[in-house]
Design a protein around this motif. Structure first.
Motif, PDB file in Angstrom:
ATOM      1  N   SER B  86       7.996 -56.174 -84.059  1.00 32.21           N
ATOM      2  CA  SER B  86       8.194 -56.068 -82.611  1.00 32.21           C
ATOM      3  C   SER B  86       7.632 -57.288 -81.871  1.00 32.21           C
ATOM      4  N   ASN B  87       7.798 -57.308 -80.553  1.00 31.18           N
ATOM      5  CA  ASN B  87       7.308 -58.423 -79.743  1.00 31.18           C
ATOM      6  C   ASN B  87       5.796 -58.455 -79.658  1.00 31.18           C
ATOM      7  N   ILE B  88       5.191 -57.283 -79.798  1.00 34.46           N
ATOM      8  CA  ILE B  88       3.723 -57.240 -79.784  1.00 34.46           C
ATOM      9  C   ILE B  88       3.184 -58.127 -80.880  1.00 34.46           C
ATOM     10  N   ASN B  89       3.886 -58.069 -82.027  1.00 32.35           N
ATOM     11  CA  ASN B  89       3.499 -58.888 -83.152  1.00 32.35           C
ATOM     12  C   ASN B  89       3.517 -60.363 -82.775  1.00 32.35           C
ATOM     13  N   ALA B  90       4.553 -60.752 -82.021  1.00 29.52           N
ATOM     14  CA  ALA B  90       4.633 -62.148 -81.568  1.00 29.52           C
ATOM     15  C   ALA B  90       3.433 -62.506 -80.697  1.00 29.52           C
ATOM     16  N   ASN B  91       3.076 -61.569 -79.807  1.00 30.46           N
ATOM     17  CA  ASN B  91       1.903 -61.824 -78.963  1.00 30.46           C
ATOM     18  C   ASN B  91       0.647 -62.011 -79.796  1.00 30.46           C
ATOM     19  N   TYR B  92       0.513 -61.139 -80.796  1.00 36.71           N
ATOM     20  CA  TYR B  92      -0.667 -61.251 -81.660  1.00 36.71           C
ATOM     21  C   TYR B  92      -0.702 -62.596 -82.370  1.00 36.71           C
ATOM     22  N   SER B  93       0.445 -63.018 -82.881  1.00 38.45           N
ATOM     23  CA  SER B  93       0.417 -64.277 -83.640  1.00 38.45           C
ATOM     24  C   SER B  93       0.155 -65.458 -82.723  1.00 38.45           C
ATOM     25  N   THR B  94       0.657 -65.407 -81.490  1.00 39.38           N
ATOM     26  CA  THR B  94       0.347 -66.493 -80.547  1.00 39.38           C
ATOM     27  C   THR B  94      -1.153 -66.515 -80.242  1.00 39.38           C
ATOM     28  N   ALA B  95      -1.703 -65.319 -80.029  1.00 43.43           N
ATOM     29  CA  ALA B  95      -3.141 -65.237 -79.755  1.00 43.43           C
ATOM     30  C   ALA B  95      -3.924 -65.781 -80.932  1.00 43.43           C
ATOM     31  N   ALA B  96      -3.489 -65.423 -82.159  1.00 38.90           N
ATOM     32  CA  ALA B  96      -4.166 -65.911 -83.350  1.00 38.90           C
ATOM     33  C   ALA B  96      -4.117 -67.426 -83.390  1.00 38.90           C
ATOM     34  N   SER B  97      -2.951 -67.970 -83.038  1.00 42.27           N
ATOM     35  CA  SER B  97      -2.795 -69.427 -83.023  1.00 42.27           C
ATOM     36  C   SER B  97      -3.783 -70.071 -82.067  1.00 42.27           C
ATOM     37  N   ALA B  98      -3.880 -69.487 -80.885  1.00 42.18           N
ATOM     38  CA  ALA B  98      -4.828 -70.013 -79.892  1.00 42.18           C
ATOM     39  C   ALA B  98      -6.247 -69.963 -80.439  1.00 42.18           C
ATOM     40  N   PHE B  99      -6.555 -68.845 -81.096  1.00 41.69           N
ATOM     41  CA  PHE B  99      -7.877 -68.706 -81.689  1.00 41.69           C
ATOM     42  C   PHE B  99      -8.102 -69.777 -82.750  1.00 41.69           C
TER      43      PHE B  99
END
Lengths: 667, 209
Positions: B86-99
């Motif tokens: 889902s799109n939530i997953n995309a949000n998580y991976s973007t956040a992970a990238s930022a981290f």
């Protein structure tokens, strides 16, 4: 040197016979066995020639790159054992292989040659890597040989068990080598021997080496593979495994004790001594109980390796005292008994093979009986071998056990205080019991198989074996008697080996009679005098009874007026009943009685009686261990869900943690 | 160089948001092109003859040419072109990238303080971690291949930053490795879609004994 290399070429030729086309199977077999015999003859000759020199320097056989093969006193003894075993079983195999015609015979024969060759290499290797390589080849080849009749029921499970166990042993030996070699420049035996280690490291190395070699030697409780594997293998292979391969464990252990580990610690000796005593006792006890012919012999191997290691243990214990010169006797006892045991056990496994052949593959002694009439020569040879393994005087089995007892006696005087005396007493009692059990086991073995009347109708059609098999058994039995009567040269040779190459101990006097110590007047074994006395007595008895009909003429046994049947004979299980009763606490036999329906008005119910002996080591030690391992694995399985993404996740987490840890460590 | 790295990080962030398979491959092409350009610039600086440009050429050929081509042909044969998560997953991976960006800079400052190519090393670490995160968080096989190539790009960038040009034989080895890995993966993905009618790697869990 050239002789040894010639032997190698013979072995390699024998190994190559596997490529002979299938329709020339028998040619391949004869070629392989012939090559084994010739090669073993070369090995035996060169070992003996070396043993007869003064052994001042090791003899270099060949060097290949970093690997070198060398012969010194300690391995020359085992090369002689291997060579002799190879010759005898090779001759036996010539005839025995015929029964495997059409049953992967070429593979059997060439693996047999490989097996002998690998053991020669184990003994000759002069660096850890070469040793482990040869050791591993030996293990794998013997696994394949055990697995040869894989189509039979249960064989592959046994072979698998053997493979697992032997690899555990190899792992332990590997650990031992790496611990010993942790500070050395390379893993050559000479540089391993030069090294000095601290006590903790030496303790670990000793423990690993002892576990590894005890597993191969079949000491309790690491023996569980042995009574399974030996019956499963073809007879000439089990002869070789039991007679020679087990001794390789002694060779390796001796290398560690004498060359690598430095001064012996007291608890090492104590551990070896106690484990060996327990093995000897348990082996003999279970040998009494087993009804599978080859299983009896396998348990007897456990017992005899126990006795050999008792000698080693006693020697190690004595090395820690002030009377180091007494230690010699224990080591000599170990060598002599290992040598003699190899001949006797080879002989008995060969006769077991002949009996099996005569009985169309039957191994259960309960179904035999009266075979002495049908197979008189095999009976004679088996009798000699059984006498040897029961350690009767004038046979070779007696010499080693007697020396072991002698060395135990030295424990008493070696050190002040009661500790050593208690040990000696403990050793005497359990070894005495062991010897009695062994006697019982082999009386049972011989009596049930060869005496009385046939118990089944297969036994009535048993045929004497012929040709090379009888020749091989004949050679062995001759050696058993010869080594028993003329044992002094062997003992002298063993003393020389221990003296010249291993521990530097003063020589002890010795002549045609064995007199382990000059200053004690008690405990002299003079086999020649005994033999002379025996012959004189025999002649007198014969003269007295000759044509005088002193013996009562034989007739049918009185049986309360009814005709006795074959089933009324003493059975093998019945024979060992008293011992089973007396040691019920240890053996824990399971007796099941089930009452069936009445078949006759005037008699009671029919009773079905079942007796089974649980393998207590498997049940109480290995099963729980296996259970525990599986449980631990189930815990691990929670992490392993099978999701690839999760696995990559583990990698990622590990990477990030390592990076963070590195940063913290640096900062 | 800095502008290039900012562009690279932007592409990587974009990569974490794309759920369409074709777009993901296009994004990967863009990412590889930036790496190739970076290689080219490093080659310009070192200036030791024609073979300083070899890495850039190899990157162009393999990572911009061959690998995306293979992936495209594969995607054409698949019916379902969408990532399943889902799109939530995309949000998580973007956040992970930022981290990961923050973490990388922190790690670099701790471990290699005062290094000249600080930004390059940090971005390469971001690339490696984000690639791994892509493999973990996406379930379609194509997306995981994209993640793998991203990791590989990161490692390559890292090697370039640390050593300023690896020996030619090692470069070739690395490229062949990646190429073969991707080819094998493409074949396996095809087999996967043939056997299971999907390229969702979650179905592989059934194979566990």
């Amino acid at each position: 040197m050239n002789l040894m290399i010639t032997g190698f070429f013979c072995y390699i030729l024998g190994m190559l016979t596997v490529f002979v086309p299938k329709r020339r199977e028998m040619w391949a077999h004869y070629l392989a066995q012939g090559a084994t015999i010739l090669g073993s003859l070369c090995v035996f000759m060169s070992a003996v020639v070396y043993l007869l020199t003064d052994m001042s320097s090791p003899q270099l056989i060949c060097v290949v790159g970093n690997f070198s093969l060398e012969m010194d006193g300690w391995n020359a003894v085992f090369l002689a054992i291997t060579g002799l075993g190879g010759i005898i079983t090779g001759v036996y195999g010539l005839g025995y292989g015929i029964f495997y015609q059409g049953n992967r015979l070429r593979i059997l024969s060439s693996l047999f040659t490989t097996f002998v060759f690998s053991m020669v290499l184990v003994a000759l290797a002069q660096d850890a890597l070469g040793f482990l390589l040869a050791w591993e080849i030996m293990a794998v080849v013997s696994f394949l040989l055990v697995n040869h009749e894989a189509e039979k029921k249960g064989v592959w499970q046994i072979a698998y068990q053997y493979l697992v166990m032997t690899h555990l042993g190899t792992a332990a030996i590997m650990i031992a080598f790496f611990v010993v070699g942790s500070g050395a420049q390379d893993l050559q035996f000479s540089s391993l021997a030069m090294e000095t280690l601290d006590v903790g490291t030496r303790n670990i190395a000793f423990l690993a080496a002892f576990i590894g070699f005890a597993l191969k030697a079949g000491l309790v409780p690491l023996h569980v593979w042995l009574p399974n594997a030996h019956p499963a293998a073809p007879s000439h292979v089990s002869a070789l495994m039991s007679g020679v391969m087990l001794n390789m464990a002694l060779y390796g252990f001796g290398r560690f004790i004498f060359n690598f580990l430095g001064p012996v610690e007291f608890w090492w000796g104590l551990l070896v001594f106690s484990v060996a005593l327990i093995s000897a006792f348990a082996g003999a006890l279970y040998a009494q109980m087993a009804t599978d012919m080859k299983r009896i012999l396998a348990y007897s191997s456990v017992e005899n390796m126990g006795i050999v290691f008792v000698g080693m243990g006693t020697g190690m214990l004595l090395l820690t005292t002030n009377h180091q010169e007494l230690a010699m006797l224990g080591f000599v006892a170990a060598i002599v008994h290992a040598f003699n045991h190899s001949i006797m056990k080879t002989l008995l496994f060969m006769s077991a093979g002949s009996i099996m052949h005569g009985m169309s593959g039957e191994k259960n002694i309960e179904k035999m009986g009266g075979l002495g009439k049908f197979m008189p020569k095999t009976a004679l040879f088996t009798l000699i071998g059984a006498m040897g393994l029961a350690a009767l005087p004038l046979t070779s089995g007696f010499v080693g056990e007697w020396l072991t007892f002698k060395s135990l006696l030295h424990l008493v005087n070696a050190q002040a205080g009661t500790g050593f005396r208690l040990l000696a007493a403990f050793g005497f009692v359990s070894l005495g019991l062991t010897a009695a059990f062994a006697l019982g086991a082999f009386v049972r073995f011989y009596g049930i198989i060869f005496l009385g009347r046939p118990r089944t109708n297969i036994g009535e059609k048993a045929q004497e074996t012929s040709g090379s098999m009888l020749i091989a058994m004949g050679i062995s039995s001759f050696l058993v008697v010869a080594m028993g009567v003329f044992c002094a040269p062997i003992v002298e040779l063993a003393i020389k080996v221990i003296n010249k190459t291993l521990v530097k101990l003063p020589a002890l006097t010795n002549n045609l009679i064995i007199m382990p110590q000059a200053n004690t007047d008690a405990g002299v074994y003079a086999p020649l005098a005994l033999a002379a006395l025996f012959i004189v007595l025999a002649v007198i008895l014969y003269g007295l009874t000759y044509k005088k009909n002193l013996l009562v003429k034989s007739d049918v046994t009185w049986n309360c007026g009814t005709v006795s049947t074959n089933r009324q004979q003493y059975s093998a299980t019945g024979f060992s009943k008293p011992v089973r009763r007396a040691f019920g606490a240890i053996l824990k036999p399971i007796r099941q009685k089930s009452y069936l329906q009445k078949s006759h008005d005037y008699f009671g119910r029919e009773v079905l009686y079942k007796l089974s002996l649980p393998d207590r080591f498997t049940d109480n030690l290995y099963q729980p261990m296996q259970h525990w391992l599986v449980k631990a694995a189930a815990f691990l399985r929670q992490i392993q869900t099978g999701s690839v993404r999760l696995y990559v996740g583990y990698v990622m987490v590990a990477m990030i943690l390592v990076l963070i840890w590195g940063a913290m460590y640096r900062g | 160089m800095e502008q290039l790295l900012i562009l690279l990080l932007a592409v990587v962030f974009l990569q974490t948001r794309i759920m369409n398979l074709k777009n993901a491959i296009v994004c990967l092409m863009a990412q590889s092109t930036i790496i190739a350009v970076a290689c080219f610039m490093v080659g310009m600086e070192s200036n030791i003859g024609w073979h300083s440009f070899l890495p850039a050429i190899l990157t162009m050929v393999f990572k911009v040419g061959v690998i995306p081509y293979a992936l495209f042909t594969l995607v054409k044969k698949l019916t379902n072109e969408q990532e399943l998560e889902s799109n939530i997953n995309a949000n998580y991976s973007t956040a992970a990238s930022a981290f990961f960006v923050v973490l990388s800079y922190m790690l670099i400052d701790k471990m290699l303080p005062g290094i000249g190519s600080r930004d390059i090393v940090a971005s390469s670490l971001v690339l490696i971690m984000t690639g791994l995160a892509l493999i973990v968080m996406r379930s379609r096989a194509i997306m995981q291949i994209v993640g793998l190539v991203t990791v590989e790009n990161g490692i390559y960038l890292f090697g370039m930053a640390i050593t300023e040009g690896l020996p030619i034989i090692i470069e070739l080895g690395i490229f062949l490795d990646v190429l073969i890995a991707v080819v094998v993966l493409v074949i396996l993905t095809k087999r996967l879609s043939l056997s299971f009618m999907t390229t969702d790697t979650n179905v592989l869990q059934k194979l566990k004994g």
